[in-house]
Design a protein around this motif. Structure first.
Motif, PDB file in Angstrom:
ATOM      1  N   SER A 116       0.829  -1.210   0.000  1.00 58.80           N
ATOM      2  CA  SER A 116       0.000   0.000   0.000  1.00 58.80           C
ATOM      3  C   SER A 116       0.864   1.261   0.000  1.00 58.80           C
ATOM      4  O   SER A 116       0.354   2.355  -0.230  1.00 58.80           O
TER       5      SER A 116
ATOM      6  N   SER B 178      -1.089  -2.650   3.938  1.00 55.57           N
ATOM      7  CA  SER B 178      -1.489  -2.058   5.214  1.00 55.57           C
ATOM      8  C   SER B 178      -2.942  -1.612   5.176  1.00 55.57           C
ATOM      9  O   SER B 178      -3.579  -1.480   6.218  1.00 55.57           O
ATOM     10  N   LYS B 179      -3.471  -1.403   3.977  1.00 59.30           N
ATOM     11  CA  LYS B 179      -4.855  -0.939   3.818  1.00 59.30           C
ATOM     12  C   LYS B 179      -5.701  -2.034   3.196  1.00 59.30           C
ATOM     13  O   LYS B 179      -5.414  -2.506   2.090  1.00 59.30           O
TER      14      LYS B 179
ATOM     15  N   ASP C  21      -8.584  -1.900   1.798  1.00 62.80           N
ATOM     16  CA  ASP C  21      -9.146  -1.515   0.502  1.00 62.80           C
ATOM     17  C   ASP C  21      -8.164  -1.787  -0.635  1.00 62.80           C
ATOM     18  O   ASP C  21      -8.569  -2.210  -1.718  1.00 62.80           O
ATOM     19  N   ASP C  22      -6.881  -1.545  -0.402  1.00 63.05           N
ATOM     20  CA  ASP C  22      -5.874  -1.824  -1.431  1.00 63.05           C
ATOM     21  C   ASP C  22      -5.784  -3.324  -1.708  1.00 63.05           C
ATOM     22  O   ASP C  22      -5.631  -3.748  -2.863  1.00 63.05           O
TER      23      ASP C  22
END
Length: 186
Positions: A90, A131-132, A134-135
């Motif tokens: 991310s 880390s995200k 959504d990614d």
């Protein structure tokens, strides 16, 4: 005897506990994969590092995230695993060809795309860390796979044999083991 006991108690009270630094180290030209002993900067895809108790400043580096997860699940490890870091895909500027030299997140905090089409630096299916969440979801939509956290990744995703490109073996792993057993019996 009393003085010896007091002296031992004082020594024990003075003993400082030294905490080993497990801060992620940047990838450099000297970083080589634990299993393959190849320079990590020459391989695409995310990398990982594991810090082991009693080995300060010398983490084991891994060419693929899949490899570090497998390493942590093998019972024969000789040192305590204190920390595991994975490339954060991310991170700004992280690409498959250049996942980054210092964009690390803890393995426990990452969201992984598992079971997709992405192949890591050694050609095996990769666990792709973000880390995200959504990614990770976006990556999975394009490349296949499911989004999981570290504790959800099945052993079969990291410990099972992998048929790599160019593997001319037309039997699966179990059939090859059976054939070896038959040959040794007769």
């Amino acid at each position: 005897m009393r003085y010896l006991l007091v002296a031992l108690m004082l020594l024990a009270a003075c003993k400082e506990e030294v905490v080993q630094d497990t801060t992620a180290l940047p990838l450099t030209e000297e970083a080589v994969g634990h299993y393959c002993q190849m320079n990590l900067l020459e391989h695409e895809g995310p990398k990982a590092q594991a810090h082991l108790g009693g080995l300060p400043g010398a983490p084991l580096f891994f060419s693929q995230v899949r490899d570090v997860v497998a390493y942590t699940r093998m019972p024969e490890q000789s040192h305590d695993i204190l920390a595991v870091w994975v490339n954060d895909m991310s991170a700004t500027g992280a690409t498959w060809d250049a996942p980054g030299a210092s964009n690390w997140i803890t393995a426990e905090d990452a969201f992984y795309v598992v079971g997709g089409r992405a192949l890591g630096g050694m050609g095996a299916p990769e666990l792709v860390p973000f880390s995200k969440r959504d990614d990770a979801v976006k990556f999975a939509a394009v490349n296949g796979g499911d989004v999981m956290q570290l504790s959800q990744i099945p052993d079969s995703a990291v410990l099972a044999p992998v048929a790599l490109d160019g593997d001319t073996t037309d039997d699966d792993f179990d059939n090859r083991l059976r054939a070896l057993s038959r040959n040794s019996e007769g």
